[in-house]
Structures are given as C-alpha cells and as structure tokens.
Design a protein around this motif. Structure first.
Motif, short mmCIF file in Angstrom:
data_model
loop_
_atom_site.label_atom_id
_atom_site.label_comp_id
_atom_site.label_asym_id
_atom_site.label_seq_id
_atom_site.Cartn_x
_atom_site.Cartn_y
_atom_site.Cartn_z
N GLY A 1 0.78 -1.22 0.00
CA GLY A 1 0.00 0.00 0.00
C GLY A 1 0.82 1.28 0.00
N GLU A 2 2.15 1.15 0.02
CA GLU A 2 2.98 2.36 0.11
C GLU A 2 4.12 2.40 -0.90
N GLY A 3 4.30 1.38 -1.70
CA GLY A 3 5.33 1.44 -2.73
C GLY A 3 6.45 0.44 -2.54
N THR A 4 7.36 0.46 -3.51
CA THR A 4 8.47 -0.48 -3.55
C THR A 4 9.78 0.28 -3.44
N HIS A 5 10.73 -0.30 -2.70
CA HIS A 5 12.03 0.31 -2.48
C HIS A 5 13.12 -0.72 -2.76
N GLU A 6 14.26 -0.25 -3.23
CA GLU A 6 15.44 -1.09 -3.38
C GLU A 6 16.36 -0.77 -2.20
N VAL A 7 16.72 -1.80 -1.44
CA VAL A 7 17.54 -1.61 -0.24
C VAL A 7 18.79 -2.48 -0.37
N GLU A 8 19.92 -1.88 -0.07
CA GLU A 8 21.19 -2.61 -0.07
C GLU A 8 21.46 -3.12 1.33
N VAL A 9 21.79 -4.40 1.43
CA VAL A 9 22.12 -4.99 2.73
C VAL A 9 23.43 -5.77 2.57
N GLY A 10 24.31 -5.61 3.54
CA GLY A 10 25.61 -6.27 3.49
C GLY A 10 25.52 -7.75 3.79
N GLU A 11 26.62 -8.44 3.57
CA GLU A 11 26.69 -9.86 3.88
C GLU A 11 26.38 -10.08 5.35
N GLY A 12 25.50 -11.00 5.65
CA GLY A 12 25.10 -11.26 7.03
C GLY A 12 24.03 -10.32 7.53
N GLY A 13 23.54 -9.42 6.66
CA GLY A 13 22.49 -8.49 7.04
C GLY A 13 21.21 -9.23 7.38
N THR A 14 20.45 -8.67 8.30
CA THR A 14 19.21 -9.31 8.74
C THR A 14 18.00 -8.62 8.10
N TYR A 15 16.85 -9.26 8.26
CA TYR A 15 15.62 -8.66 7.75
C TYR A 15 15.34 -7.33 8.43
N ALA A 16 15.71 -7.18 9.69
CA ALA A 16 15.53 -5.91 10.40
C ALA A 16 16.37 -4.81 9.75
N ASP A 17 17.54 -5.17 9.21
CA ASP A 17 18.39 -4.19 8.53
C ASP A 17 17.70 -3.58 7.32
N LEU A 18 16.77 -4.31 6.72
CA LEU A 18 16.03 -3.79 5.56
C LEU A 18 15.12 -2.64 5.94
N LEU A 19 14.74 -2.56 7.21
CA LEU A 19 13.81 -1.52 7.66
C LEU A 19 14.50 -0.19 7.93
N GLU A 20 15.78 -0.20 8.26
CA GLU A 20 16.48 1.01 8.67
C GLU A 20 16.36 2.16 7.66
N PRO A 21 16.66 1.96 6.38
CA PRO A 21 16.55 3.09 5.45
C PRO A 21 15.11 3.52 5.19
N LEU A 22 14.15 2.68 5.54
CA LEU A 22 12.74 2.99 5.32
C LEU A 22 12.11 3.68 6.52
N GLU A 23 12.84 3.74 7.62
CA GLU A 23 12.39 4.40 8.84
C GLU A 23 11.13 3.78 9.45
N TYR A 24 11.01 2.47 9.34
CA TYR A 24 9.93 1.75 10.01
C TYR A 24 10.52 1.05 11.22
N SER A 25 9.79 1.03 12.29
CA SER A 25 10.18 0.30 13.47
C SER A 25 9.79 -1.16 13.29
N ARG A 26 10.61 -2.05 13.80
CA ARG A 26 10.27 -3.48 13.72
C ARG A 26 9.01 -3.80 14.50
#
Length: 66
Positions: free
Chosen positions: A9-34
């Motif tokens: 309902g809010e759109g699609t984003h491309e997020v870069e995550v490093g090796e070993g990055g977690t699903y929570a790391d995907l939220l950081e640039p989007l400014e959503y709390s887990r």
C-alpha cells in the motif's frame, strides 16, 4: 545484496544490505520500526533477526495512523 522491499500500500524500495544483514536491517533506510511491521517472504512472516536469504520481501504495516 540488493533487496526489493514491497511495502504493501505504500510502494516499492530497493535496499542494499551487506553480507550477514538481517531482515531488520532492511527496515532502517525505510524508517519503520520493527514493532510496527511484519516482514513476509513467500507468504510467511520471517524473524527479523534472521539473515536475508532472498532478493524480494513484502512489508505489512501493523499500525497506521488515522
């Protein structure tokens, strides 16, 4: 690794995550709390502390202002 994050309902984003990055790391640039979202892979919620293993996820907002 580049991951497509589809926020329902809010759109699609491309997020870069490093090796070993977690699903929570995907939220950081989007400014959503887990605490306000669920991350879904192949129709199933995934733990936010697990390493990212796919190139596309959906994010469902649990709490929305109104």
């Amino acid at each position: 690794m580049r991951v497509t994050v589809d926020v329902v309902g809010e759109g699609t984003h491309e997020v870069e995550v490093g090796e070993g990055g977690t699903y929570a790391d995907l939220l950081e640039p989007l400014e959503y709390s887990r605490h306000e979202v669920s991350i879904v892979v192949d129709g199933q919620p995934v733990p936010e502390d697990q390493p990212v293993e796919v190139d596309r996820v959906r994010v469902l907002r649990l709490v929305q202002g109104g």
